[in-house]
Scaffold this motif. Structure first.
Motif, PDB file in Angstrom:
ATOM      1  N   PHE A 261     -10.100 -45.398 -40.244  1.00  0.00           N
ATOM      2  CA  PHE A 261     -10.493 -44.448 -39.209  1.00  0.00           C
ATOM      3  C   PHE A 261     -11.501 -45.072 -38.250  1.00  0.00           C
ATOM      4  N   VAL A 262     -12.499 -45.766 -38.787  1.00  0.00           N
ATOM      5  CA  VAL A 262     -13.495 -46.417 -37.933  1.00  0.00           C
ATOM      6  C   VAL A 262     -12.808 -47.440 -37.025  1.00  0.00           C
ATOM      7  N   GLY A 263     -11.882 -48.216 -37.588  1.00  0.00           N
ATOM      8  CA  GLY A 263     -11.138 -49.180 -36.777  1.00  0.00           C
ATOM      9  C   GLY A 263     -10.353 -48.493 -35.671  1.00  0.00           C
ATOM     10  N   TYR A 264      -9.720 -47.373 -36.006  1.00  0.00           N
ATOM     11  CA  TYR A 264      -8.976 -46.601 -35.010  1.00  0.00           C
ATOM     12  C   TYR A 264      -9.911 -46.134 -33.891  1.00  0.00           C
ATOM     13  N   MET A 265     -11.061 -45.600 -34.262  1.00  0.00           N
ATOM     14  CA  MET A 265     -12.003 -45.094 -33.257  1.00  0.00           C
ATOM     15  C   MET A 265     -12.537 -46.231 -32.378  1.00  0.00           C
ATOM     16  N   GLU A 266     -12.847 -47.359 -32.984  1.00  0.00           N
ATOM     17  CA  GLU A 266     -13.352 -48.482 -32.187  1.00  0.00           C
ATOM     18  C   GLU A 266     -12.276 -48.992 -31.232  1.00  0.00           C
ATOM     19  N   ASN A 267     -11.035 -48.970 -31.670  1.00  0.00           N
ATOM     20  CA  ASN A 267      -9.935 -49.354 -30.793  1.00  0.00           C
ATOM     21  C   ASN A 267      -9.801 -48.357 -29.648  1.00  0.00           C
ATOM     22  N   LEU A 268      -9.907 -47.080 -29.967  1.00  0.00           N
ATOM     23  CA  LEU A 268      -9.822 -46.023 -28.967  1.00  0.00           C
ATOM     24  C   LEU A 268     -10.957 -46.150 -27.946  1.00  0.00           C
ATOM     25  N   LEU A 269     -12.147 -46.453 -28.436  1.00  0.00           N
ATOM     26  CA  LEU A 269     -13.324 -46.605 -27.573  1.00  0.00           C
ATOM     27  C   LEU A 269     -13.340 -47.939 -26.837  1.00  0.00           C
ATOM     28  N   ASN A 270     -12.587 -48.892 -27.373  1.00  0.00           N
ATOM     29  CA  ASN A 270     -12.575 -50.259 -26.858  1.00  0.00           C
ATOM     30  C   ASN A 270     -13.951 -50.927 -26.986  1.00  0.00           C
ATOM     31  N   LYS A 271     -14.679 -50.524 -28.040  1.00  0.00           N
ATOM     32  CA  LYS A 271     -15.961 -51.166 -28.355  1.00  0.00           C
ATOM     33  C   LYS A 271     -16.352 -50.804 -29.780  1.00  0.00           C
ATOM     34  N   LYS A 272     -17.277 -51.555 -30.330  1.00  0.00           N
ATOM     35  CA  LYS A 272     -17.772 -51.316 -31.685  1.00  0.00           C
ATOM     36  C   LYS A 272     -18.744 -50.139 -31.684  1.00  0.00           C
ATOM     37  N   LEU A 273     -18.664 -49.365 -32.741  1.00  0.00           N
ATOM     38  CA  LEU A 273     -19.638 -48.301 -32.947  1.00  0.00           C
ATOM     39  C   LEU A 273     -20.910 -48.892 -33.547  1.00  0.00           C
ATOM     40  N   PRO A 274     -22.067 -48.296 -33.270  1.00  0.00           N
ATOM     41  CA  PRO A 274     -23.297 -48.765 -33.916  1.00  0.00           C
ATOM     42  C   PRO A 274     -23.175 -48.623 -35.437  1.00  0.00           C
ATOM     43  N   GLU A 275     -23.738 -49.562 -36.167  1.00  0.00           N
ATOM     44  CA  GLU A 275     -23.656 -49.551 -37.636  1.00  0.00           C
ATOM     45  C   GLU A 275     -24.177 -48.238 -38.224  1.00  0.00           C
ATOM     46  N   SER A 276     -25.235 -47.695 -37.624  1.00  0.00           N
ATOM     47  CA  SER A 276     -25.792 -46.447 -38.156  1.00  0.00           C
ATOM     48  C   SER A 276     -24.781 -45.306 -38.033  1.00  0.00           C
ATOM     49  N   GLU A 277     -24.102 -45.207 -36.912  1.00  0.00           N
ATOM     50  CA  GLU A 277     -23.083 -44.169 -36.738  1.00  0.00           C
ATOM     51  C   GLU A 277     -21.891 -44.423 -37.652  1.00  0.00           C
ATOM     52  N   LYS A 278     -21.521 -45.698 -37.795  1.00  0.00           N
ATOM     53  CA  LYS A 278     -20.402 -46.057 -38.669  1.00  0.00           C
ATOM     54  C   LYS A 278     -20.641 -45.563 -40.081  1.00  0.00           C
ATOM     55  N   GLY A 279     -21.851 -45.693 -40.560  1.00  0.00           N
ATOM     56  CA  GLY A 279     -22.186 -45.263 -41.911  1.00  0.00           C
ATOM     57  C   GLY A 279     -21.914 -43.784 -42.117  1.00  0.00           C
ATOM     58  N   TYR A 280     -22.334 -42.966 -41.157  1.00  0.00           N
ATOM     59  CA  TYR A 280     -22.106 -41.524 -41.274  1.00  0.00           C
ATOM     60  C   TYR A 280     -20.620 -41.181 -41.190  1.00  0.00           C
TER      61      TYR A 280
END
Length: 124
Positions: free
Chosen positions: A89-108
């Motif tokens: 899911f995180v990979g899907y979202m980062e692909n959708l955003l076309n950027k990496k999510l902050p590690e803190s947000e990724k954790g949640y």
């Protein structure tokens, strides 16, 4: 008793100008992704997560961050049965955003999606 589904909740956030149209579209896509993986997006816990995700993406757009989860909690998330789906899911979202999510947000996000998957597995 009146209950809202996930799409209605997202629409309320948008109509209240709590989130942007871009965030709304990303959250709708995320809900669709989860639904296709047999996660009940209209469950209370998933709706709570979808609201959290909308706020996360909004914070991300504004360049704001949250505090990271404690390491012990992240270790527990990594050992959960829902962790694989959560990583996808995180990979899907980062692909959708076309950027990496902050590690803190990724954790949640990892925590919430892992928990959602475990709840779905217990229902089966």
């Amino acid at each position: 008793m009146l209950t809202l589904n996930a799409k209605e909740r997202i629409e309320i956030l948008r109509n209240g100008e709590v989130i942007s149209e871009d965030v709304k579209q990303m959250v709708l896509a995320a809900a669709d992704w989860l639904s296709k993986r047999q996660v009940n997006v209209d469950s209370d816990s998933c709706q709570m997560f979808i609201t959290h995700l909308a706020m996360c993406l909004d914070r991300n757009d504004r360049g704001e961050n949250v505090s990271a989860l404690p390491k012990s909690m992240m270790d527990e998330v990594r050992s959960s049965e829902g962790y694989g789906l959560a990583c996808e899911f995180v990979g899907y979202m980062e692909n959708l955003l076309n950027k990496k999510l902050p590690e803190s947000e990724k954790g949640y996000i990892l925590l919430h999606v892992s928990n959602l998957k475990e709840k779905e597995n217990k229902r089966d």
